[in-house]
Structures are given as C-alpha cells and as structure tokens.
Design a protein around this motif. Sequence first.
Motif, short mmCIF file in Angstrom:
data_model
loop_
_atom_site.label_atom_id
_atom_site.label_comp_id
_atom_site.label_asym_id
_atom_site.label_seq_id
_atom_site.Cartn_x
_atom_site.Cartn_y
_atom_site.Cartn_z
N LEU A 179 2.12 6.89 -1.69
CA LEU A 179 0.97 7.73 -1.97
C LEU A 179 1.37 9.21 -1.96
O LEU A 179 1.02 9.96 -2.87
CB LEU A 179 -0.13 7.48 -0.93
CG LEU A 179 -1.34 8.43 -0.98
CD1 LEU A 179 -2.12 8.26 -2.27
CD2 LEU A 179 -2.24 8.20 0.23
N ILE A 180 2.12 9.61 -0.96
CA ILE A 180 2.56 11.02 -0.87
C ILE A 180 3.40 11.39 -2.09
O ILE A 180 3.21 12.44 -2.69
CB ILE A 180 3.32 11.25 0.45
CG1 ILE A 180 2.34 11.13 1.62
CG2 ILE A 180 4.03 12.61 0.44
CD1 ILE A 180 3.00 10.99 2.98
N ARG A 181 4.31 10.51 -2.48
CA ARG A 181 5.14 10.79 -3.67
C ARG A 181 4.28 10.89 -4.92
O ARG A 181 4.47 11.78 -5.75
CB ARG A 181 6.21 9.71 -3.84
CG ARG A 181 7.15 10.03 -5.02
CD ARG A 181 8.19 8.99 -5.23
NE ARG A 181 7.52 7.74 -5.56
CZ ARG A 181 8.07 6.55 -5.43
NH1 ARG A 181 9.29 6.42 -4.97
NH2 ARG A 181 7.41 5.47 -5.75
N GLU A 182 3.32 10.01 -5.05
CA GLU A 182 2.44 10.04 -6.23
C GLU A 182 1.64 11.34 -6.32
O GLU A 182 1.54 11.94 -7.39
CB GLU A 182 1.47 8.84 -6.18
CG GLU A 182 0.49 8.79 -7.31
CD GLU A 182 1.11 8.42 -8.65
OE1 GLU A 182 0.48 8.74 -9.68
OE2 GLU A 182 2.21 7.83 -8.68
N VAL A 183 1.09 11.78 -5.20
CA VAL A 183 0.23 12.96 -5.22
C VAL A 183 1.04 14.25 -5.30
O VAL A 183 0.62 15.20 -5.97
CB VAL A 183 -0.73 12.97 -4.01
CG1 VAL A 183 -1.62 14.20 -4.02
CG2 VAL A 183 -1.60 11.71 -4.01
N THR A 184 2.19 14.31 -4.65
CA THR A 184 2.98 15.55 -4.66
C THR A 184 3.93 15.63 -5.85
O THR A 184 4.33 16.73 -6.23
CB THR A 184 3.83 15.70 -3.39
OG1 THR A 184 4.77 14.63 -3.33
CG2 THR A 184 2.98 15.78 -2.15
#
Length: 157
Positions: A80-85
């Motif tokens: 999720l963090i990789r997707e959003v950032t």
Amino acid sequence: MVSLEPKASCAICSLHGDEAELTSHEVWRSDLWLLRHHPCPAPLTGWCLLDSRRHIGGPMNFAPDEARQWGDVVQRASQLIREVTGCDRVYAIAFGEGARHLHLHLIPRSGDDPRTSAWKIADLYRDVEVGKAKAASIERVDDWLLRARVLAPAFLS
C-alpha cells in the motif's frame, strides 16, 4: 480474542486510546493491527507505523493469531505504501526501545532521494526531530492519507 488492555505508562497505548489524535493519522485497523502515518513532524510523506493493537514488546510475544497474520499484514501494508508514494521499496525497522510496544516503521525508499538511502534514513529522522531538517508538509501528508485510506481496503482487507 487476545486482550487489548492498554498499559497505562505506554505512549502507544495512550495514542490508541485518543480517538481524536489517532483519527488524524490512522490509515487502517483490524482487531490486531493498526496502520498509521507518522505523526507531525513526519520525516517523509508516507512514513507509516504498523502497531500491534495489544500491548506487546515484539514478535516473541505474539499470540497465535498475531503470529499467523504478521507477515501478511507487513507485506500488504508495504505494498500500500509503495502504491501511494510511488517509492522503489519500503524499509521495515523496529527497535522497541523508544516505546516498548510493537510498532514497525514502514519507510518509503526512493532512489532519487539520497536522504532515504540505508542508514541515512536514521539521520533524517533525528534531523527532523531536532528541527535541523524540514519535515514533510502537512498538506502532502494529508493528501497521502486521503489516497491511502481509499486504497487500504483493497490491500489490507
């Protein structure tokens, strides 16, 4: 179900009991885990913490359900963090000394940002903490939170 009884002297247990403060940084929660953005001043936009909801010191204290879910939750929260950032990778760091309540730092690593390279991330954290480096802007963090909350069910449910 494992008891979520807070420890009175624990800053993370206190945070979990402060709905107003927690709501401003919370991304997602389940019965056992809570994903939240680092509070202000945040060293980077997307720097998150994955907390155990129960007061425990670390993985050696997991109940069976916590042990079974841990790897999956860490993986999905990192995705999720990789997707959003849009970052290249997500560092996972936990020491458990500043607060003896399991909280895993999930830190976006971008190849084009040398401040996020390996142990330089610790220098950035300390520099932001003492005001030597600029923290992530509140507006960018708020925008990140809005996008992460929309996507969280697809990644973490």
